[in-house]
Enzyme design. Sequence first.
Site, PDB file in Angstrom:
ATOM      1  N   TYR A  85      37.822  43.468  42.222  1.00  0.00           N
ATOM      2  CA  TYR A  85      36.222  43.586  41.845  1.00  0.00           C
ATOM      3  C   TYR A  85      36.163  44.586  40.801  1.00  0.00           C
ATOM      4  O   TYR A  85      35.777  45.783  41.043  1.00  0.00           O
ATOM      5  CB  TYR A  85      35.731  44.157  43.440  1.00  0.00           C
ATOM      6  CG  TYR A  85      35.379  42.969  44.332  1.00  0.00           C
ATOM      7  CD1 TYR A  85      34.493  42.482  44.283  1.00  0.00           C
ATOM      8  CD2 TYR A  85      36.437  42.789  45.394  1.00  0.00           C
ATOM      9  CE1 TYR A  85      34.342  41.326  45.120  1.00  0.00           C
ATOM     10  CE2 TYR A  85      36.312  41.936  46.100  1.00  0.00           C
ATOM     11  CZ  TYR A  85      35.099  41.017  46.026  1.00  0.00           C
ATOM     12  OH  TYR A  85      34.926  40.056  47.054  1.00  0.00           O
ATOM     13  N   ASP A 117      36.631  42.146  53.497  1.00  0.00           N
ATOM     14  CA  ASP A 117      35.898  41.831  52.461  1.00  0.00           C
ATOM     15  C   ASP A 117      35.592  40.122  52.571  1.00  0.00           C
ATOM     16  O   ASP A 117      34.297  39.923  52.211  1.00  0.00           O
ATOM     17  CB  ASP A 117      36.561  42.072  51.205  1.00  0.00           C
ATOM     18  CG  ASP A 117      35.845  41.402  49.880  1.00  0.00           C
ATOM     19  OD1 ASP A 117      34.716  41.649  49.544  1.00  0.00           O
ATOM     20  OD2 ASP A 117      36.503  40.321  49.381  1.00  0.00           O
TER      21      ASP A 117
END
Length: 728
Positions: A231, A81
């Site tokens: 997230y 990520d």
Amino acid sequence: MKKFFSLILVVSFLTALLTPWTTILAEPSYNYGEALQKAIMFYEFQRSGDLPSTIRNNWRADSCLDDGKDVGLDLTGGWFDAGDHVKFNLPMSYSAAMLAWAVYEEREAFVKSGQLGYILDEIKWATDYFIKCHPEPDVYYYQVGNGEADHMWWGPAEVINMERPAFKVDVSSPGSTVSAGTAAALAAASIVFRDTDPSYSNLCLKHAKELFDFADKTRSDAGYTAATNFYTSHSGFYDELTWAATWIYLATEDESYLNKAESYIEFWSTEPQTDIMSYKWAHCWDDVRYGTQLLLARITDKPIYKESMERHLDYWTVGVNNSRIKYTPKGLAWLQNWGSLRYATTTAFLAAIYADWDGCSAEKAKIYNDFAKAQVDYALGSTGRSFVVGFGENWPQHPHHRTAHASWYDSMNVPDYHRHVLYGALVGGPGEDGSYRDEISDYQCNEVACDYNAGFVGALAKMYNRYDERPVPEFRAIEEPEDEFMVEAYISSSDKHYVEIKTRLNNRTAWPARVSEGLSYRYFIDLTEVIDAGYSPNDVTVTGGQGSRGKVSGPHLWNEDKNIYYIEVDYTGDRLYPGGQDHYRRDSSLRIVAPSNSGCWDNENDPSFKGLSTSSDLKKAEYIPVYEYGVKVAGIEPEGTVVKPSPTPTPTSKATPTPSDAILYGDLNNDNKVNSTDITYMKRFILRRLDTLPNPEAADVNQDGKITSTDLTILKRYVLRRISSLPI
């Protein structure tokens, strides 16, 4: 008429005052092609899994090859990520969709710049992974890795030593946001691969439709829990459902998907106490309404989308009803502290797209285009510093990125510099007052992430196509490795009877980082004075100090003519890797005693004594060389004829013994087993990072008389159990 022109001048002057970015507009002063090239390359550094031999750097290698094994699947691949090593599919799918959108809008720019193949490779790297994550129509694995556990360790991706659980959503515990977001990425990818790989395009579209149907019928994020606090989808799932349906419509021209897309609009958020669609945020991994309404405006030409899109872009540029986004003193449109540049550059991409549409007025097109260029130029250095690693002047030296930092100590502070250049990474950017800290620990200013670069790539493609069509030279991130293996040592005690050396064997590998279970080192001695005194080398006593895990042996003959011997300290079977204090080093003491306290010992003529410290400080000992499975990987050996002992096989996990004259193909390091270590050896040899192999005959696994990338591919497939045997 004079009054008219005077009015124009006044208005122009006031507009300049009210539009901070106009203070940094200028003729093109940046190589947008170079910036585009490096911004795409950033994704290469983010790759997880089994890397191909075509990678353009020498410090990334295979990583996380067991991803998915806990659920019985191969979930390798995809992108890490950010500066961490979790694979979060929500921002990853957003990033892949944005890269595909960039190609959809500006394919010719990628062709002219020579970057089309590279960006398509990166999109496919992500979509291949998404397809693996979708083994059934109503099952989707949305994350690999535990965020909390991952963030507790600071080291290179290649030597991760922790469990990496896979998390899924299904009908009983759905995740509409991430499923629809991935459907959008796959649908967009199906469009950009249609001409180059029709069968793959169809495969992407198939999975896109299934994931969209799954997200649409469940309409819930109840099962999307593992990414909480990392997230979380604050905007909900209706924006992703619209985003996905719109891209599937563009891929298929099936009106039912367009109808679906428009049916979700009523669920979009509005400005407080109004029925006006929200316009004061930015297109990002969590909120994809702005890009979606831009697409819908072009598709339908309906005022609702056009007015909403222009309201959003006006808010970012000239303002709406005396309200406008904040600007830093030097002209960055600033939304919030965390990743301010990603919002500005992504909005720049959207502004440039909308300005190119014939539904946008010439007046607004100029405003939006000027804004787009100003924000991109800000990122590239218009204020005197670049915010893109490896580009321009005064660029960030300390991005928050574990593998680029390449600590062997599990610490942000060791070393105090980055061992690798993370080319193309857009850092978070400055605060509201324009302040910026180039520090590895500053998550807000210096974090990097896949979603940061996603809109930035599209904005750069727009700039390249408009301002800069210079050819982009071939670029490779090949670095000169620094010390990776070494012995540090000092003399703790000595006289004419003995010498005692404190040692530390180091694995600080970073080109790439790797685990080794076959390390040893040799301390070379000159026994001339012992032999002249009438003793044999066998009369010399050698012991390893307290706490040593190494097997001490010797003296072994090295050069008979010069009476050079060596003491070997062998750590074969001991797993050393750059993962923290307990993992990268092995401390010991080595005591060498002359025969019968004869008093004939002479340290000064010993080759490995040269340069050793006597100050109780461990320092690099260049003349104590390090070996990996018998092959020298560091240090300086004595000159003269070399007499090498037979390699010592690793005592664990041995393969079935073979006859003494047989070759165990694939066993490149002579440890009598075939595993990932052999893959590393072959890759390093093919890439010319090694001049020789411990067992070169075993490397020719297809027996065609050559050692090539074909052998590497076959060996990888065998070790990963994708084939049951080698073709011999």
